[in-house]
Design an enzyme around this catalytic site. Structure first.
Site, mmCIF file in Angstrom:
data_model
loop_
_atom_site.group_PDB
_atom_site.id
_atom_site.type_symbol
_atom_site.label_atom_id
_atom_site.label_comp_id
_atom_site.label_asym_id
_atom_site.label_seq_id
_atom_site.Cartn_x
_atom_site.Cartn_y
_atom_site.Cartn_z
ATOM 1 C CG HIS A 198 -2.136 1.446 1.081
ATOM 2 N ND1 HIS A 198 -2.469 1.434 0.488
ATOM 3 C CD2 HIS A 198 -1.932 2.104 2.385
ATOM 4 C CE1 HIS A 198 -3.522 3.039 1.174
ATOM 5 N NE2 HIS A 198 -2.618 2.671 2.353
ATOM 6 C CE LYS A 234 -10.704 8.339 -1.008
ATOM 7 N NZ LYS A 234 -10.161 8.159 -2.296
ATOM 8 N NE ARG A 292 -11.068 8.305 3.093
ATOM 9 C CZ ARG A 292 -12.637 7.439 2.557
ATOM 10 N NH1 ARG A 292 -13.327 7.565 3.094
ATOM 11 N NH2 ARG A 292 -11.512 6.383 1.677
#
Length: 339
Positions: free
Chosen positions: A139, A204, A206
């Site tokens: 990741h 995006k 959040r």
């Protein structure tokens, strides 16, 4: 210097089908039968993990195949205990083959008084006695630096590029690669370069963890077949929302290529009911029956690339050669034949 013994594979319970596939693939390469080491990995009544290795592993080059996926703690402990059993059995070298590296999303302190769990897991693996780690699409690349032993991080992007070229043959001029966030641009750009496609980003915002407040498409996706590229799909909420945003922005189709299909909770149902035409994942995590039966989820095997990587490590050859298309084409020729 090349090893003088044959490589030996042992597997925990996290993804036994993948381990068997790697063994079969290596048997084909070696022209001889190569089976998993005979062992039992089981639990006592109180859920303590017990490992017993039946084959002689003294002086052997061992490869422990065990993703640390859900249940992450159980699978991690299985890995550590198997490594300890091999170390105490005088194995010469132990390589942890971790197709999915759990806790990788906790690679830094996001706020005060929080852990860096990925570093803790690296310490545990190293202390258990692992000499080398082989994994797929970490990741965060900096996790390699959490270890003081060699870490070979394979990439799914070359395999995904072959898959895209095969399934979108004759339509590549209409394809656009999409990064689902700004942080994933490098990963998406890698595939875009390989197939010579343009790149766009879904930005995006959040308001709190796990909840997306809004999404904006950066780039013109009108009339394009959009392919979202990412490393992990967990609950699929963000992925399905990004697909809807792209369709609203004028995309004709949306597909997704995600390396690790965690797919927890309502993920499979969300994918099945989403506007996405397909979600392509690898088998780095053993797929559930729900995943395998979902009509718009397709699974790309990783056994070919892991088998070749193990053979390269055992033989003292380059692992980075597996990042090149010319090396992967013959490995995946049965899946993606060249016309």
């Amino acid at each position: 210097m090349a090893a003088i013994t044959e490589p030996k594979l042992i597997s925990g319970n996290a993804n036994l089908p993948l381990a068997k596939s790697i063994a079969r693939r290596m048997s084909m390469h070696r022209g001889m039968s190569l089976n998993l080491v005979d062992a039992r990995v089981e639990r006592f009544n109180d859920q303590e993990i017990f490992v017993e290795v039946f084959d002689n592993v003294r002086g052997e080059d061992m490869y422990v195949i065990q993703p640390t996926s859900n249940p992450a703690n159980d699978n991690l402990m299985e890995l550590l205990i198997m490594v300890d059993a091999l170390r105490r059995s005088s194995a010469a070298r132990i390589t942890a083959v971790i197709p999915y590296f759990g806790y990788a999303r906790q690679d830094r302190r996001t706020k005060a008084r929080t852990p860096i769990s990925a570093k803790l897991v690296a310490n545990l693996i190293q202390t258990a006695g692992v000499d080398r780690v082989l994994t797929l699409d970490l990741h965060a690349a900096q996790i390699q630096g959490f270890f003081d032993i060699p870490v070979d991080n394979l990439y799914a992007s070359p395999v995904f590029a072959l898959d895209i070229e095969h399934h979108f043959r004759g339509q590549l001029s209409d394809v656009m690669i999409i990064s689902p966030d700004v942080g994933g641009v490098a990963r998406a750009r890698e595939i875009a370069k390989r197939i010579n496609a343009p790149l766009a980003i879904v930005d995006k915002r959040r308001e709190k963890a796990g909840e997306v407040a809004g999404m904006t498409v950066i780039g013109n996706v009108e009339g394009k077949k959009c392919i979202i590229v990412d490393d992990i799909c967990d609950t699929a909420g963000t992925l399905c929302k990004a697909a809807e945003t792209l369709i609203e922005a004028g995309a004709t189709e949306v597909h997704s290529y995600i390396t690790h299909g965690v797919l927890s909770g309502p993920a499979v149902e969300r994918v099945q009911n989403s506007v996405m035409k397909s979600l392509v994942i690898t088998d780095s995590i053993e797929p559930t029956e729900a995943v395998k039966s979902c009509p718009n989820i397709r699974i790309v095997p990783t056994a070919p690339i892991f088998a070749q990587a193990v053979l390269n490590i055992w033989g003292g050859m380059s692992v980075s050669s597996l990042f090149e298309t010319d090396t992967l084409v013959p490995i995946y020729e049965s899946l993606y034949p060249r016309s």
